[in-house]
Design a protein around this motif. Structure first.
Motif, PDB file in Angstrom:
ATOM      1  N   LYS A  28     -43.919  -1.506 -14.601  1.00 13.31           N
ATOM      2  CA  LYS A  28     -44.790  -2.590 -15.064  1.00 13.31           C
ATOM      3  C   LYS A  28     -46.247  -2.150 -15.062  1.00 13.31           C
ATOM      4  O   LYS A  28     -46.991  -2.412 -16.015  1.00 13.31           O
ATOM      5  N   GLN A  29     -46.650  -1.480 -13.997  1.00 12.47           N
ATOM      6  CA  GLN A  29     -48.020  -0.978 -13.885  1.00 12.47           C
ATOM      7  C   GLN A  29     -48.339  -0.019 -15.029  1.00 12.47           C
ATOM      8  O   GLN A  29     -49.422  -0.077 -15.624  1.00 12.47           O
ATOM      9  N   ILE A  30     -47.389   0.841 -15.354  1.00 14.67           N
ATOM     10  CA  ILE A  30     -47.603   1.846 -16.397  1.00 14.67           C
ATOM     11  C   ILE A  30     -47.616   1.226 -17.783  1.00 14.67           C
ATOM     12  O   ILE A  30     -48.479   1.538 -18.615  1.00 14.67           O
ATOM     13  N   THR A  31     -46.678   0.329 -18.061  1.00 13.66           N
ATOM     14  CA  THR A  31     -46.564  -0.227 -19.415  1.00 13.66           C
ATOM     15  C   THR A  31     -47.632  -1.287 -19.705  1.00 13.66           C
ATOM     16  O   THR A  31     -48.062  -1.424 -20.848  1.00 13.66           O
ATOM     17  N   GLU A  32     -48.066  -2.020 -18.684  1.00  9.70           N
ATOM     18  CA  GLU A  32     -49.049  -3.081 -18.910  1.00  9.70           C
ATOM     19  C   GLU A  32     -50.486  -2.591 -18.802  1.00  9.70           C
ATOM     20  O   GLU A  32     -51.411  -3.253 -19.304  1.00  9.70           O
ATOM     21  N   ASN A  33     -50.704  -1.444 -18.131  1.00 11.63           N
ATOM     22  CA  ASN A  33     -52.065  -0.927 -17.941  1.00 11.63           C
ATOM     23  C   ASN A  33     -52.104   0.578 -18.238  1.00 11.63           C
ATOM     24  O   ASN A  33     -52.677   1.355 -17.472  1.00 11.63           O
ATOM     25  N   THR A  34     -51.503   0.941 -19.358  1.00  3.73           N
ATOM     26  CA  THR A  34     -51.321   2.369 -19.659  1.00  3.73           C
ATOM     27  C   THR A  34     -52.629   3.141 -19.656  1.00  3.73           C
ATOM     28  O   THR A  34     -52.749   4.192 -19.013  1.00  3.73           O
ATOM     29  N   ASP A  35     -53.637   2.648 -20.361  1.00  6.01           N
ATOM     30  CA  ASP A  35     -54.908   3.370 -20.470  1.00  6.01           C
ATOM     31  C   ASP A  35     -55.583   3.489 -19.111  1.00  6.01           C
ATOM     32  O   ASP A  35     -56.140   4.546 -18.777  1.00  6.01           O
ATOM     33  N   ALA A  36     -55.540   2.412 -18.311  1.00  5.46           N
ATOM     34  CA  ALA A  36     -56.170   2.437 -16.984  1.00  5.46           C
ATOM     35  C   ALA A  36     -55.453   3.425 -16.064  1.00  5.46           C
ATOM     36  O   ALA A  36     -56.095   4.132 -15.277  1.00  5.46           O
ATOM     37  N   VAL A  37     -54.138   3.474 -16.162  1.00  2.56           N
ATOM     38  CA  VAL A  37     -53.365   4.416 -15.357  1.00  2.56           C
ATOM     39  C   VAL A  37     -53.733   5.849 -15.725  1.00  2.56           C
ATOM     40  O   VAL A  37     -53.968   6.697 -14.848  1.00  2.56           O
ATOM     41  N   ILE A  38     -53.820   6.131 -17.002  1.00  2.00           N
ATOM     42  CA  ILE A  38     -54.168   7.490 -17.451  1.00  2.00           C
ATOM     43  C   ILE A  38     -55.568   7.866 -16.974  1.00  2.00           C
ATOM     44  O   ILE A  38     -55.797   8.983 -16.483  1.00  2.00           O
ATOM     45  N   ARG A  39     -56.525   6.927 -17.093  1.00  2.00           N
ATOM     46  CA  ARG A  39     -57.895   7.210 -16.623  1.00  2.00           C
ATOM     47  C   ARG A  39     -57.901   7.492 -15.120  1.00  2.00           C
ATOM     48  O   ARG A  39     -58.588   8.399 -14.636  1.00  2.00           O
ATOM     49  N   GLY A  40     -57.106   6.721 -14.358  1.00  2.00           N
ATOM     50  CA  GLY A  40     -57.041   6.928 -12.920  1.00  2.00           C
ATOM     51  C   GLY A  40     -56.452   8.276 -12.560  1.00  2.00           C
ATOM     52  O   GLY A  40     -56.940   8.971 -11.664  1.00  2.00           O
ATOM     53  N   LEU A  41     -55.403   8.660 -13.266  1.00  2.00           N
ATOM     54  CA  LEU A  41     -54.774   9.960 -13.004  1.00  2.00           C
ATOM     55  C   LEU A  41     -55.722  11.101 -13.364  1.00  2.00           C
ATOM     56  O   LEU A  41     -55.746  12.138 -12.684  1.00  2.00           O
TER      57      LEU A  41
ATOM     58  N   ALA B 278     -31.316   8.759 -18.635  1.00  2.00           N
ATOM     59  CA  ALA B 278     -32.698   8.363 -18.929  1.00  2.00           C
ATOM     60  C   ALA B 278     -33.375   7.784 -17.685  1.00  2.00           C
ATOM     61  O   ALA B 278     -34.542   8.079 -17.408  1.00  2.00           O
ATOM     62  N   ALA B 279     -32.620   6.968 -16.918  1.00  2.00           N
ATOM     63  CA  ALA B 279     -33.161   6.380 -15.693  1.00  2.00           C
ATOM     64  C   ALA B 279     -33.451   7.460 -14.660  1.00  2.00           C
ATOM     65  O   ALA B 279     -34.491   7.432 -13.979  1.00  2.00           O
ATOM     66  N   GLU B 280     -32.541   8.429 -14.546  1.00  2.00           N
ATOM     67  CA  GLU B 280     -32.730   9.517 -13.575  1.00  2.00           C
ATOM     68  C   GLU B 280     -33.909  10.400 -13.971  1.00  2.00           C
ATOM     69  O   GLU B 280     -34.735  10.773 -13.119  1.00  2.00           O
ATOM     70  N   ASP B 281     -34.009  10.723 -15.261  1.00  2.00           N
ATOM     71  CA  ASP B 281     -35.124  11.540 -15.735  1.00  2.00           C
ATOM     72  C   ASP B 281     -36.454  10.825 -15.503  1.00  2.00           C
ATOM     73  O   ASP B 281     -37.455  11.454 -15.103  1.00  2.00           O
ATOM     74  N   MET B 282     -36.471   9.526 -15.743  1.00  2.00           N
ATOM     75  CA  MET B 282     -37.690   8.742 -15.531  1.00  2.00           C
ATOM     76  C   MET B 282     -38.069   8.721 -14.046  1.00  2.00           C
ATOM     77  O   MET B 282     -39.232   8.922 -13.690  1.00  2.00           O
ATOM     78  N   GLN B 283     -37.068   8.494 -13.179  1.00  2.00           N
ATOM     79  CA  GLN B 283     -37.315   8.453 -11.740  1.00  2.00           C
ATOM     80  C   GLN B 283     -37.849   9.789 -11.234  1.00  2.00           C
ATOM     81  O   GLN B 283     -38.823   9.835 -10.481  1.00  2.00           O
ATOM     82  N   ASN B 284     -37.233  10.877 -11.656  1.00  2.00           N
ATOM     83  CA  ASN B 284     -37.682  12.204 -11.223  1.00  2.00           C
ATOM     84  C   ASN B 284     -39.100  12.497 -11.689  1.00  2.00           C
ATOM     85  O   ASN B 284     -39.885  13.118 -10.963  1.00  2.00           O
ATOM     86  N   LEU B 285     -39.433  12.040 -12.892  1.00  2.00           N
ATOM     87  CA  LEU B 285     -40.788  12.246 -13.400  1.00  2.00           C
ATOM     88  C   LEU B 285     -41.791  11.389 -12.627  1.00  2.00           C
ATOM     89  O   LEU B 285     -42.898  11.848 -12.305  1.00  2.00           O
ATOM     90  N   LEU B 286     -41.405  10.147 -12.320  1.00  2.00           N
ATOM     91  CA  LEU B 286     -42.292   9.262 -11.549  1.00  2.00           C
ATOM     92  C   LEU B 286     -42.630   9.852 -10.188  1.00  2.00           C
ATOM     93  O   LEU B 286     -43.737   9.676  -9.681  1.00  2.00           O
ATOM     94  N   TYR B 287     -41.670  10.560  -9.575  1.00  2.00           N
ATOM     95  CA  TYR B 287     -41.919  11.182  -8.269  1.00  2.00           C
ATOM     96  C   TYR B 287     -43.037  12.225  -8.336  1.00  2.00           C
ATOM     97  O   TYR B 287     -43.655  12.547  -7.321  1.00  2.00           O
TER      98      TYR B 287
END
Length: 424
Positions: free
Chosen positions: A5-18, A97-106
């Motif tokens: 939710k954080q990533i999809t609703e605030n994508t630009d802010a997340v990228i700027r923070g990273l 897809a769920a596993e790939d997403m989870q591993n990437l999120l880590y």
């Protein structure tokens, strides 16, 4: 771990923070997470429709048989079998897809708060406050590694014999001073309302993932490969994991725990004059504070923790400063972090003795640590922790800054714990 939710609703802010944390390929990585999530959701939607169709057709087969429509019933059975095979493939694709997403999120760090300053490294951190007593030392003042030898307090060579470099042996009044500091820090934490915990000093992989130490990109954890267990780098790991897969009641918050443990860090790549003596060890003692809190109260908790650590340094009569860490110098998991450093008059340098961090929901999302609000819905908690305090550099500063021609003076607050006022 960042939430979808954080990533999809605030994508630009997340990228700027990273990017503020100097995370490489921030946009590409976030785009990939979103693509995995879209794949998972679209596959789930098709699968749900297919399952609904299977249920509907299955119910009709019996009726068709009753009506003697055997051929139509057989056609329906064939369609169900076909859909089930398709669904197996869809389920596999969705799980992947769920596993790939989870591993990437880590692999993605926490997003820093807006008040975190821009910067690449320690030189860009902001000094928030300075305090403590000025120190005047004798002209022939010694660094702590010479003082420990002079007064027979710590034997570094014996530690090398028994284990290796970075595993010192404390002796006599050196051991007593170490134990005095541990008891002093624990007593101060209990007075401040923290519940003392005595956790294990080895944890499983799930605990390491829960607080963000795993995956261990920098190779700093000691791994017991036969049993797949890890020696803890800090009590943060076992204590915070007490609340893994737990739903707390709102009235329980904030939870305040403290723990004394040995800590183990490989400190790979550390060498040179700045790691001499107690400056950087593989095994050391530390008292840790951990808080679990509601989002709206976590900043207040953070301030209370900062005040607590500052109070300890004031009672130890040490010169100190508080730094607000910049994005490039923050830990992987922190959203906001302040470091405490004490000044070593003999070494003429500042020594970090504590980091006090707010992790927002990052650890709680990994841990599935939630609380039930008044409306009976569950929300992710905020987690916080801080050293109160790490002993090696505190010991180094105490020895160096309190040396006199007569011996090493013990701060008044510690005398009831040591049983002596002077090391001579």
């Amino acid at each position: 771990m960042l939430t979808i939710k954080q990533i999809t609703e605030n994508t630009d802010a997340v990228i700027r923070g990273l990017e503020k944390k100097h995370f490489k390929n921030a946009k590409e990585t976030i785009d990939q997470v979103i693509a995995f999530n879209d794949k998972r959701r679209s596959t789930q939607s098709i699968l749900d429709n297919n399952l609904s169709e299977v249920n509907s057709i299955s119910k009709s087969i019996g009726q068709l048989m009753k009506e003697g429509k055997k051929e139509e019933a057989e056609t329906a059975k064939s369609r169900v079998a076909e859909l089930k095979e398709v669904n197996k493939t869809l389920q596999t694709e969705m799980d992947q897809a769920a596993e790939d997403m989870q591993n990437l999120l880590y692999t993605i760090p926490n997003v820093p708060y807006n008040e975190v300053p821009e910067g690449v490294g320690a030189e860009d951190n902001v000094v928030e406050k300075m305090g403590g007593m000025e120190t005047e030392l004798p002209k022939d003042a010694l660094p702590h590694w010479e003082l420990t030898k002079k007064y027979d307090l710590i034997d570094f060579d014996l530690g090398v014999k028994i284990t290796g470099a970075g595993f010192p042996v404390y002796k006599g009044k050196g051991a007593q001073l170490q134990r005095a500091l541990i008891n002093f820090f624990l007593d101060e934490a209990r007075k401040a309302g923290y519940l003392e915990i005595m956790p294990p000093t080895v944890v499983n992989a799930a605990s390491g993932y829960g607080t963000g130490q795993l995956p261990d990109k920098e190779g700093q954890m000691y791994h017991c490969e036969v049993d797949d267990l890890y020696l803890i780098p800090t009590a943060e790991v076992p204590v915070t994991n007490i609340y893994r897969d737990v739903i707390l009641e709102e009235k329980q918050l904030p939870i305040k725990n403290c723990a004394y443990t040995q800590c183990f860090r490989r400190e790979a790549g550390s060498y040179g004059k700045d790691v001499r003596g107690l400056n950087r060890l593989h095994e050391f003692s530390k008292v840790e504070l951990v808080r679990i809190d509601k989002p709206e109260h976590s900043r207040q908790s953070h301030k209370e923790m900062l005040d607590h650590v500052e109070g300890l340094l004031q009672k130890l009569e040490l010169p100190y400063r508080i730094l607000r860490l910049c994005g490039g110098d923050m830990s992987f998991t922190a959203a906001l972090c302040f470091d405490f450093e004490v000044y070593s008059e003999a070494q003429k340098r500042w020594l970090e003795v504590s980091s006090v961090s707010n992790f927002d929901t990052y650890q709680a999302n990994r841990l599935k640590c939630r609380y039930r609000s008044g409306e009976k819905k569950t929300e992710l908690c905020h987690t916080l922790n801080g050293s109160a305090l790490a002993l090696p550099r505190i010991v180094a500063a105490l020895l160096e800054n309190n040396q006199t021609p007569e011996g090493i003076r013990i701060p008044k607050a510690l005398v009831p714990y040591t049983g002596f006022e002077m090391i001579d």
